[in-house]
Design a protein around this motif. Structure first.
Motif, mmCIF file in Angstrom:
data_model
loop_
_atom_site.group_PDB
_atom_site.id
_atom_site.type_symbol
_atom_site.label_atom_id
_atom_site.label_comp_id
_atom_site.label_asym_id
_atom_site.label_seq_id
_atom_site.Cartn_x
_atom_site.Cartn_y
_atom_site.Cartn_z
ATOM 1 N N SER A 116 54.473 40.853 43.860
ATOM 2 C CA SER A 116 53.797 41.240 45.104
ATOM 3 C C SER A 116 52.718 42.278 44.855
ATOM 4 O O SER A 116 51.652 42.260 45.482
ATOM 5 N N GLU A 117 52.980 43.199 43.932
ATOM 6 C CA GLU A 117 51.982 44.208 43.590
ATOM 7 C C GLU A 117 50.744 43.551 42.980
ATOM 8 O O GLU A 117 49.604 43.885 43.323
ATOM 9 N N ALA A 118 50.971 42.602 42.070
ATOM 10 C CA ALA A 118 49.846 41.897 41.447
ATOM 11 C C ALA A 118 49.105 41.045 42.464
ATOM 12 O O ALA A 118 47.864 40.963 42.436
ATOM 13 N N ALA A 119 49.847 40.418 43.369
ATOM 14 C CA ALA A 119 49.216 39.583 44.395
ATOM 15 C C ALA A 119 48.342 40.416 45.316
ATOM 16 O O ALA A 119 47.265 39.976 45.748
ATOM 17 N N GLN A 120 48.785 41.619 45.627
ATOM 18 C CA GLN A 120 47.984 42.487 46.487
ATOM 19 C C GLN A 120 46.657 42.844 45.824
ATOM 20 O O GLN A 120 45.602 42.837 46.461
ATOM 21 N N MET A 121 46.714 43.155 44.530
ATOM 22 C CA MET A 121 45.490 43.451 43.789
ATOM 23 C C MET A 121 44.553 42.249 43.806
ATOM 24 O O MET A 121 43.359 42.371 44.056
ATOM 25 N N GLU A 124 42.802 41.721 47.113
ATOM 26 C CA GLU A 124 41.697 42.664 47.328
ATOM 27 C C GLU A 124 40.447 42.216 46.587
ATOM 28 O O GLU A 124 39.332 42.323 47.103
ATOM 29 N N ILE A 125 40.618 41.712 45.373
ATOM 30 C CA ILE A 125 39.468 41.215 44.613
ATOM 31 C C ILE A 125 38.872 39.986 45.294
ATOM 32 O O ILE A 125 37.650 39.856 45.420
ATOM 33 N N VAL A 126 39.732 39.077 45.736
ATOM 34 C CA VAL A 126 39.257 37.869 46.424
ATOM 35 C C VAL A 126 38.484 38.246 47.685
ATOM 36 O O VAL A 126 37.415 37.684 47.972
ATOM 37 N N ALA A 127 39.012 39.200 48.441
ATOM 38 C CA ALA A 127 38.325 39.638 49.664
ATOM 39 C C ALA A 127 36.972 40.248 49.334
ATOM 40 O O ALA A 127 35.978 40.011 50.042
ATOM 41 N N TYR A 128 36.911 41.022 48.265
ATOM 42 C CA TYR A 128 35.642 41.651 47.878
ATOM 43 C C TYR A 128 34.628 40.597 47.447
ATOM 44 O O TYR A 128 33.454 40.652 47.837
ATOM 45 N N VAL A 129 35.070 39.633 46.664
ATOM 46 C CA VAL A 129 34.172 38.551 46.251
ATOM 47 C C VAL A 129 33.693 37.777 47.475
ATOM 48 O O VAL A 129 32.535 37.356 47.553
ATOM 49 N N GLY A 130 34.575 37.619 48.451
ATOM 50 C CA GLY A 130 34.183 36.945 49.688
ATOM 51 C C GLY A 130 33.049 37.660 50.409
ATOM 52 O O GLY A 130 32.156 37.013 50.970
#
Length: 208
Positions: A116-121, A124-130
């Motif tokens: 879950s910790e890795a998924a959260q990171m 956040e990266i996916v959202a930023y790339v979006g």
């Protein structure tokens, strides 16, 4: 030595040990020895092995996200923003291979709460790339006076695809002698931007 400095020293040792040996094989004895402290001190500062591993995931995720965000200048053209972000990503993962192994390999393969910790990171990266892809579409619209607005679903899918490709390429690059961060970023940029650039102009590929 101040507590904060000593704690970071132990965290550095933990990331190196977890990254190179894996979570199961790593021991608190190994980490204490590498940090040059006693095992009871590691437990005193950082509690259990599980807590220590979770703290390592969070620290490395924050460092990676910070490095990527700091590299992107919103005043640059869209392709240069994406290039800067990719170059920062591959530079950071190349300079911190143990941290990347903790995030991309160890955290994802040892169940909860680490996954879950890795998924959260990753989210956040996916959202930023979006945000970068969405900004690129708007920039193209202003420049061409056309309407290349991408649907939210398109942006989300493209972001997932780009991040997935970057993660895979980073793992391969770190295991390939002589592969530089610049080469990795250029490889993915050439793979992705030609398609993204056309998509921004509504020049979509479709099967015959």
């Amino acid at each position: 030595m101040p507590r904060a400095v000593r704690e970071q020293q132990m965290m550095d040792a933990a990331v190196q040990t977890f990254g190179q040996r894996g979570y199961q094989a790593a021991s608190m004895d190994d980490i204490a020895e590498l940090a040059g402290v006693s095992k009871p001190l590691v437990y005193l500062y950082l509690n259990s092995k599980e807590d220590l591993f979770t703290a390592c995931i969070r620290r490395e995720a924050k460092a990676l996200l910070t490095a990527v965000a700091a590299a992107v200048d919103a005043r640059l053209p869209a392709d240069e923003q994406l290039w800067a972000g990719l170059l920062a990503f591959f530079t950071h993962t190349a300079e911190h291979p143990d941290g990347w192994a903790v995030l991309n390999r160890q955290a994802r393969t040892h169940g909860e709460p680490f996954a879950s910790e890795a998924a959260q990171m990753r989210d956040e990266i996916v959202a930023y790339v979006g945000t970068l892809i969405g900004a690129a579409a708007k920039e193209t619209h202003r420049a061409t006076h056309r309407d290349p607005e991408l649907a939210e679903r398109d942006v989300a899918g493209l972001s997932q695809a780009l991040v997935g490709a970057a993660e895979s390429l980073a793992g391969w690059a770190n295991e390939t002698p002589g592969m530089t961060a610049w080469e990795s970023a250029a490889t993915l940029m050439n793979f992705a931007w030609a398609g993204l650039g056309n998509l921004m102009k509504h020049e979509r590929w479709s099967p015959r």
